[in-house]
Design a protein around this motif. Structure first.
Motif, mmCIF file in Angstrom:
data_model
loop_
_atom_site.group_PDB
_atom_site.id
_atom_site.type_symbol
_atom_site.label_atom_id
_atom_site.label_comp_id
_atom_site.label_asym_id
_atom_site.label_seq_id
_atom_site.Cartn_x
_atom_site.Cartn_y
_atom_site.Cartn_z
ATOM 1 N N GLN A 1 7.452 1.998 5.514
ATOM 2 C CA GLN A 1 8.363 1.600 4.439
ATOM 3 C C GLN A 1 9.640 2.432 4.461
ATOM 4 O O GLN A 1 10.741 1.908 4.263
ATOM 5 C CB GLN A 1 7.669 1.742 3.080
ATOM 6 N N LEU A 2 9.495 3.721 4.729
ATOM 7 C CA LEU A 2 10.666 4.606 4.815
ATOM 8 C C LEU A 2 11.622 4.134 5.900
ATOM 9 O O LEU A 2 12.834 4.080 5.687
ATOM 10 C CB LEU A 2 10.229 6.047 5.073
ATOM 11 N N GLU A 3 11.087 3.773 7.051
ATOM 12 C CA GLU A 3 11.934 3.266 8.136
ATOM 13 C C GLU A 3 12.666 1.995 7.713
ATOM 14 O O GLU A 3 13.881 1.866 7.931
ATOM 15 C CB GLU A 3 11.083 2.966 9.371
ATOM 16 N N LEU A 4 11.940 1.044 7.121
ATOM 17 C CA LEU A 4 12.558 -0.229 6.723
ATOM 18 C C LEU A 4 13.599 -0.034 5.632
ATOM 19 O O LEU A 4 14.698 -0.595 5.696
ATOM 20 C CB LEU A 4 11.473 -1.209 6.252
ATOM 21 N N ILE A 5 13.265 0.763 4.635
ATOM 22 C CA ILE A 5 14.204 1.005 3.532
ATOM 23 C C ILE A 5 15.440 1.741 4.025
ATOM 24 O O ILE A 5 16.572 1.387 3.664
ATOM 25 C CB ILE A 5 13.503 1.783 2.389
ATOM 26 N N SER A 6 15.261 2.750 4.850
ATOM 27 C CA SER A 6 16.409 3.505 5.376
ATOM 28 C C SER A 6 17.326 2.602 6.192
ATOM 29 O O SER A 6 18.555 2.648 6.028
ATOM 30 C CB SER A 6 15.935 4.669 6.236
ATOM 31 N N ASP A 7 16.742 1.787 7.050
ATOM 32 C CA ASP A 7 17.553 0.848 7.853
ATOM 33 C C ASP A 7 18.341 -0.096 6.948
ATOM 34 O O ASP A 7 19.532 -0.341 7.184
ATOM 35 C CB ASP A 7 16.676 0.042 8.801
ATOM 36 N N PHE A 8 17.702 -0.608 5.904
ATOM 37 C CA PHE A 8 18.389 -1.505 4.964
ATOM 38 C C PHE A 8 19.548 -0.794 4.271
ATOM 39 O O PHE A 8 20.672 -1.306 4.249
ATOM 40 C CB PHE A 8 17.389 -2.052 3.936
ATOM 41 N N LEU A 9 19.288 0.375 3.696
ATOM 42 C CA LEU A 9 20.326 1.070 2.951
ATOM 43 C C LEU A 9 21.491 1.478 3.837
ATOM 44 O O LEU A 9 22.649 1.357 3.435
ATOM 45 C CB LEU A 9 19.726 2.294 2.243
ATOM 46 N N PHE B 1 0.807 -1.213 0.000
ATOM 47 C CA PHE B 1 0.000 0.000 0.000
ATOM 48 C C PHE B 1 0.841 1.265 0.000
ATOM 49 O O PHE B 1 2.047 1.225 0.249
ATOM 50 C CB PHE B 1 -0.944 -0.004 1.208
ATOM 51 N N GLN B 2 0.170 2.405 -0.252
ATOM 52 C CA GLN B 2 0.849 3.695 -0.303
ATOM 53 C C GLN B 2 0.139 4.759 0.537
ATOM 54 O O GLN B 2 0.230 5.934 0.234
ATOM 55 C CB GLN B 2 0.943 4.189 -1.752
ATOM 56 N N ASP B 3 -0.543 4.342 1.593
ATOM 57 C CA ASP B 3 -1.172 5.316 2.478
ATOM 58 C C ASP B 3 -0.087 5.902 3.390
ATOM 59 O O ASP B 3 1.013 5.365 3.478
ATOM 60 C CB ASP B 3 -2.286 4.653 3.295
ATOM 61 N N PRO B 4 -0.351 7.011 4.074
ATOM 62 C CA PRO B 4 0.690 7.653 4.893
ATOM 63 C C PRO B 4 1.326 6.745 5.943
ATOM 64 O O PRO B 4 2.543 6.798 6.155
ATOM 65 C CB PRO B 4 -0.051 8.823 5.558
ATOM 66 N N ILE B 5 0.537 5.915 6.599
ATOM 67 C CA ILE B 5 1.096 5.029 7.622
ATOM 68 C C ILE B 5 2.018 4.000 6.978
ATOM 69 O O ILE B 5 3.132 3.755 7.455
ATOM 70 C CB ILE B 5 -0.023 4.349 8.432
#
Length: 135
Positions: free
Chosen positions: A123-131, A114-118
């Motif tokens: 997703q931003l948290e997970l992607i940032s942690d991965f990168l 999904f692409q809702d704000p929550i």
């Protein structure tokens, strides 16, 4: 601000007998990667998947489409688990630069659909942690 340099990142998904690339408008973290973080997919992925939001590809096309990706986001749907194992055992997969470098993030379809704000914040948290962990 993400303080690492990511050259190219692609979103790739295995589902049943189909293989897909995703752009920025079809969920799977694309809005976060390409809009919010300003990252880019390999040119061939952008050409194939960004206008429609997704593109179906063949296994033979993996090196052409994903060969320029420094990082991969990998999603495997429940019915694609066996095919995912098969693909991951093949040299066409093992020889991708991002795979060789261990720069693969296997995402949960439920978390990245999904692409809702929550969902986008998570997703931003997970992607940032991965990168950050793979820099």
């Amino acid at each position: 601000m993400l303080l690492i340099q990511v050259k190219k990142i692609a979103i790739f998904e295995i589902t049943g007998k189909e293989l897909y690339l995703y752009g920025k408008s079809y969920g799977r973290g694309g809005a976060v990667l390409y809009d919010e973080l300003g990252l880019h997919a390999p040119a061939k992925v952008e050409k194939a998947a960004f206008e429609q939001g997704w593109a179906s590809i063949s296994m033979e096309a993996l090196p052409e489409m994903l060969g320029d990706a420094d990082y991969l986001m990998l999603g495997i749907r429940g019915d694609g688990v066996d095919q995912g194992k098969d693909i991951e055992s093949k040299s066409v997969w093992k020889n991708l630069p991002s795979v060789k470098a261990g720069k693969i993030y296997q995402y949960s379809i439920d978390d990245f659909y999904f692409q809702d704000p929550i969902a986008l914040n998570y997703q931003l948290e997970l992607i940032s942690d991965f990168l950050i962990s793979k820099k």
